[in-house]
Design a protein around this motif. Structure first.
Motif, PDB file in Angstrom:
ATOM      1  N   GLN A 193       0.815  -1.218   0.000  1.00 46.76           N
ATOM      2  CA  GLN A 193       0.000   0.000   0.000  1.00 46.76           C
ATOM      3  C   GLN A 193       0.849   1.268   0.000  1.00 46.76           C
ATOM      4  OE1 GLN A 193      -0.419  -2.700   1.960  1.00 46.76           O
ATOM      5  NE2 GLN A 193      -2.478  -2.807   2.832  1.00 46.76           N
TER       6      GLN A 193
ATOM      7  N   LYS B 258     -14.222   3.586 -12.793  1.00 46.42           N
ATOM      8  CA  LYS B 258     -14.127   2.557 -11.766  1.00 46.42           C
ATOM      9  C   LYS B 258     -12.658   2.211 -11.598  1.00 46.42           C
ATOM     10  CE  LYS B 258     -15.981  -1.949 -10.381  1.00 46.42           C
ATOM     11  NZ  LYS B 258     -16.892  -3.068 -10.775  1.00 46.42           N
TER      12      LYS B 258
ATOM     13  N   SER C 233     -12.019  -1.944   0.602  1.00 44.73           N
ATOM     14  CA  SER C 233     -12.562  -1.135  -0.492  1.00 44.73           C
ATOM     15  C   SER C 233     -13.240   0.098   0.062  1.00 44.73           C
ATOM     16  CB  SER C 233     -13.558  -1.953  -1.311  1.00 44.73           C
ATOM     17  OG  SER C 233     -12.929  -3.080  -1.882  1.00 44.73           O
ATOM     18  N   ARG C 234     -12.963   1.239  -0.539  1.00 40.17           N
ATOM     19  CA  ARG C 234     -13.572   2.501  -0.099  1.00 40.17           C
ATOM     20  C   ARG C 234     -15.020   2.616  -0.546  1.00 40.17           C
ATOM     21  NH1 ARG C 234      -9.735   7.429  -1.654  1.00 40.17           N
ATOM     22  NH2 ARG C 234     -11.559   8.460  -0.773  1.00 40.17           N
ATOM     23  N   SER C 235     -15.313   2.105  -1.733  1.00 40.99           N
ATOM     24  CA  SER C 235     -16.672   2.188  -2.270  1.00 40.99           C
ATOM     25  C   SER C 235     -16.783   1.204  -3.422  1.00 40.99           C
ATOM     26  CB  SER C 235     -16.977   3.614  -2.755  1.00 40.99           C
ATOM     27  OG  SER C 235     -16.166   3.938  -3.862  1.00 40.99           O
ATOM     28  N   SER C 236     -17.957   1.160  -4.030  1.00 41.90           N
ATOM     29  CA  SER C 236     -18.128   0.282  -5.189  1.00 41.90           C
ATOM     30  C   SER C 236     -17.362   0.791  -6.402  1.00 41.90           C
ATOM     31  CB  SER C 236     -19.626   0.162  -5.532  1.00 41.90           C
ATOM     32  OG  SER C 236     -20.159   1.446  -5.838  1.00 41.90           O
TER      33      SER C 236
ATOM     34  N   VAL D 176     -14.299   2.430  -6.089  1.00 40.49           N
ATOM     35  CA  VAL D 176     -12.879   2.261  -5.805  1.00 40.49           C
ATOM     36  C   VAL D 176     -12.738   1.011  -4.949  1.00 40.49           C
ATOM     37  CG1 VAL D 176     -10.776   3.267  -4.842  1.00 40.49           C
ATOM     38  CG2 VAL D 176     -12.492   4.751  -5.899  1.00 40.49           C
ATOM     39  N   GLN D 177     -12.319  -0.081  -5.586  1.00 38.92           N
ATOM     40  CA  GLN D 177     -12.260  -1.371  -4.893  1.00 38.92           C
ATOM     41  C   GLN D 177     -10.811  -1.832  -4.752  1.00 38.92           C
ATOM     42  OE1 GLN D 177     -14.783  -4.194  -6.889  1.00 38.92           O
ATOM     43  NE2 GLN D 177     -16.558  -2.837  -6.904  1.00 38.92           N
ATOM     44  N   MET D 178     -10.513  -2.464  -3.602  1.00 42.21           N
ATOM     45  CA  MET D 178      -9.173  -2.944  -3.319  1.00 42.21           C
ATOM     46  C   MET D 178      -9.219  -4.441  -3.044  1.00 42.21           C
ATOM     47  SD  MET D 178      -6.444  -1.640  -0.406  1.00 42.21           S
ATOM     48  CE  MET D 178      -6.770   0.063  -0.828  1.00 42.21           C
ATOM     49  N   PHE D 179      -8.209  -5.155  -3.581  1.00 38.59           N
ATOM     50  CA  PHE D 179      -8.151  -6.597  -3.427  1.00 38.59           C
ATOM     51  C   PHE D 179      -6.736  -7.005  -3.014  1.00 38.59           C
ATOM     52  CE2 PHE D 179     -11.081  -5.423  -6.802  1.00 38.59           C
ATOM     53  CZ  PHE D 179     -12.250  -6.085  -6.452  1.00 38.59           C
TER      54      PHE D 179
ATOM     55  N   LEU E 268      -9.821  -0.336  -9.746  1.00 40.30           N
ATOM     56  CA  LEU E 268      -9.562  -1.617  -9.095  1.00 40.30           C
ATOM     57  C   LEU E 268      -8.095  -1.652  -8.670  1.00 40.30           C
ATOM     58  CD1 LEU E 268     -11.347  -4.005 -11.636  1.00 40.30           C
ATOM     59  CD2 LEU E 268     -12.324  -2.880  -9.625  1.00 40.30           C
TER      60      LEU E 268
END
Length: 617
Positions: free
Chosen positions: A512, A536, A552-555, A557-560, A538
């Motif tokens: 990160q 969007k 994930s902050r929101s739909s 902005v997603q984190m994996f 990812l």
């Protein structure tokens, strides 16, 4: 009367006056060791015309293809302005089967199954990459044509030494001729780059292979001369005088110097050596290249060789290209009594480097520049970096303070220029970037101001405005290339100047900490108008420090956690695409190869184009 024995026709030999009774058959081998004796000048000229015709024909084919592509993109762009995804459905389907078939099997295809920009490793040694299938086809045809020209000799002559002399002339002639595309393709200001919309990285591949071809032709040229010299010495029954021939003979001595320079380039330009110490390689490469060109020019001049003019033109083009680089540096970085100011901020495993330029410029998405730090390294080396962010601020004055001197009056608003700043992210490696990071990290605030210049901009050849869906893959510091595209596409969507309906940004990082590199710009992007409608993001963290940090902050902005799987993402976005689709990638070679493979699987099912930004060296 006895029938007279028919006599063989006498073939005129270059170097003898017309009408001479001498023929190749009656000549001693020693006559072929110097000058142009035995050289077929007419055939040499023909090979020149055929070689240039080949290059021109390939360029014309590429230009025609680019014009067709550009016309389709323009129509798609114009018809899809202010249209929704339903109206763009027509442009999502392939209009024919031929072009998608070629894209999958030739244009986008790696040489074999999958590997293209992923480096071959032998222990810690970097052994280089493979050219694509299309590049390999072009290179193979070009190299084979040179081999055919070298082998197209007069084998019917009764004096076999003359065959070697003709081979000597042919290989030397082709080595001279090939030096011109060798130099042109290695230049950053190659005019064919914008004309053909082919990247410098691609021309660099051709530059390397043509360089190897020139070296091998020079070797063959020398071996042919040595063979003739050996035959001549044995003909007169004396010991070899090959080494003595170079004494006091500038024609042979400078030819040998040029050959030695080429052989050294052939060794030190190998990928393993090139990657061990790139800056040392670069400067040694330039010195050896100058020696090779100058040696060849003197060799040709002292021997009155007819192809010497090609070397003069090549050297002239080299000087023009270098002059263009220096002019660009001076123009971009120097003003009246001032120069570019550089601010370097140390970040986790990288530096954020901001240049305040002396003159504004028109920024194109996807551009890159070459960075110079004369106080950091002993050399004048430069390195390419994508422009992560840019700003142009209008000049301002303090309205509460009136000018009281002529200097203040000269600095009033009408005479002041806008301020342009560009920012790069330099990932910490060995060499220049490592030294830069260490110096900034040692400063009290982890920020320093130093002398530095940029050269550019280069690249930015392709526009993404005609596509309804754009998928941008970034690996590590490759995010810098994609940010300018995201910003440009969002601005064009807000201004209704593009066909864009959907933007997907995929960024794969190790930890990160890399998010800090672009945090201020990502914040600005997330605040842009209508961002939620089309964008969007990812984020993939392959080695998170703590599993709980991957949130994930929101739909939007997603984190994996874990590795990014380009095949799955391309498949999902292809099924949900709106209009024509473009996929771009900037990142490590293995990551880019994964994206390339995923796109190839879909090109025959609908309109999806692929673009790769790479700096292979």
């Amino acid at each position: 009367m006895m029938a007279s024995t028919p006599r063989m026709p006498v073939k005129h030999v270059h170097g003898l006056p017309p009408g001479s009774n001498y023929s190749l058959c009656s000549m001693a081998p020693g006559n072929f060791t110097h000058g142009l004796m035995g050289v077929n000048l007419q055939m040499d000229k023909n090979t020149t015309y055929m070689l240039w015709s080949t290059i021109v024909a390939v360029c014309l084919i590429v230009i025609i293809a680019r014009l067709i592509q550009g016309g389709v993109s323009l129509l798609r762009h114009l018809f899809n302005l202010n249209s929704d995804h339903v109206q763009q459905a027509y442009w999502a389907r392939n209009g024919s089967n031929a072009w998608p078939w070629l894209k999958k099997r030739l244009v986008y295809a790696p040489l074999f199954k999958k590997r293209h920009n992923r480096n071959f490793q032998l222990g810690r040694l970097n052994m280089g990459t493979l050219p694509s299938r299309f590049h390999t086809l072009l290179l193979t045809l070009y190299i084979l044509s040179n081999i055919v020209y070298c082998c197209f000799l007069n084998y019917n002559t009764c004096n076999k030494t003359a065959v070697l002399a003709e081979l000597r002339g042919r290989t030397g002639h082709l080595a001279f001729i090939n030096m011109m595309p060798l130099m042109v393709f290695g230049g950053r200001n190659n005019l064919l780059i914008p004309l053909l919309r082919v990247s410098f990285d691609t021309f660099n591949i051709f530059h390397r292979w043509i360089g190897r071809l020139v070296a091998f032709e020079a070797i063959a040229h020398t071996i042919a001369w040595m063979a003739v010299k050996d035959i001549a010495d044995r003909h007169v029954k004396q010991q070899s005088t090959m080494m003595l021939a170079f004494t006091g003979n500038p024609f042979l001595s400078w030819g040998l110097a040029s050959l030695i320079a080429m052989l050294l380039i052939l060794i030190q330009a190998s990928s393993a050596i090139r990657h061990l110490a790139y800056e040392t390689f670069l400067h040694l490469h330039q010195v050896l290249a100058i020696l090779a060109f100058v040696g060849a020019a003197i060799h040709g001049h002292t021997g009155s060789l007819p192809m010497t003019n090609y070397i003069y033109v090549t050297i002239g083009l080299w000087f023009l290209e270098r002059a263009a680089r220096w002019w660009m540096i001076i123009y971009r970085n120097f003003g009246l009594g001032s120069s570019t100011r550089v601010t370097v901020e140390a970040l986790p495993e990288a530096c954020r480097v901001t240049y305040q330029l002396q003159r504004p410029w028109l920024m194109r998405p996807g551009c890159h520049v070459y960075a110079h730090f004369p106080t950091l390294t002993w050399s004048l080396s430069s390195h390419p970096f994508s422009i992560a962010w840019y700003d142009t601020k209008p000049a301002t004055i303090n309205s509460e303070k009136l000018p009281t001197t002529t200097v203040d009056l000269a600095n009033t608003l009408p005479n002041r220029k806008d301020t342009t700043t560009i920012t790069l992210i330099m990932s910490k490696k060995s060499g220049m970037t490592g030294k830069l990071h260490a110096r900034a990290l040692a400063a009290p605030s982890n920020t320093i101001t130093m002398l530095g210049y940029i050269e550019g901009p280069y690249g930015g050849l392709e526009s993404l405005h005609s596509y309804g869906t754009v998928v941008l893959f970034a690996g590590g510091v490759g995010i810098t290339h994609q940010l300018s595209h995201v910003r440009d596409l969002l601005a064009s969507y807000d201004g209704c100047t593009s066909a864009i309906q959907k933007i997907v940004l995929i960024w794969s990082v190790r930890t990160q900490d890399a998010f800090e590199w672009v945090q201020p710009w990502m914040t600005e992007i997330l605040r842009m108008p209508h961002r939620r409608e089309v964008l969007k993001i990812l984020l993939f963290v392959t080695k998170p420090k703590h599993a709980g940090d991957v949130v994930s902050r929101s739909s939007q902005v997603q984190m994996f956690g874990g590795r990014c799987k380009p095949g799955r993402i391309v498949e999902e976005q292809f099924e949900k695409r709106k209009g024509a689709m473009a996929v771009t990638v900037c990142g490590p070679g293995a990551f880019a190869d994964e994206v390339r493979g995923a796109v190839r699987e879909r090109v025959e099912e609908g309109v999806v184009d692929f673009q790769e930004e790479s700096f292979s060296w």
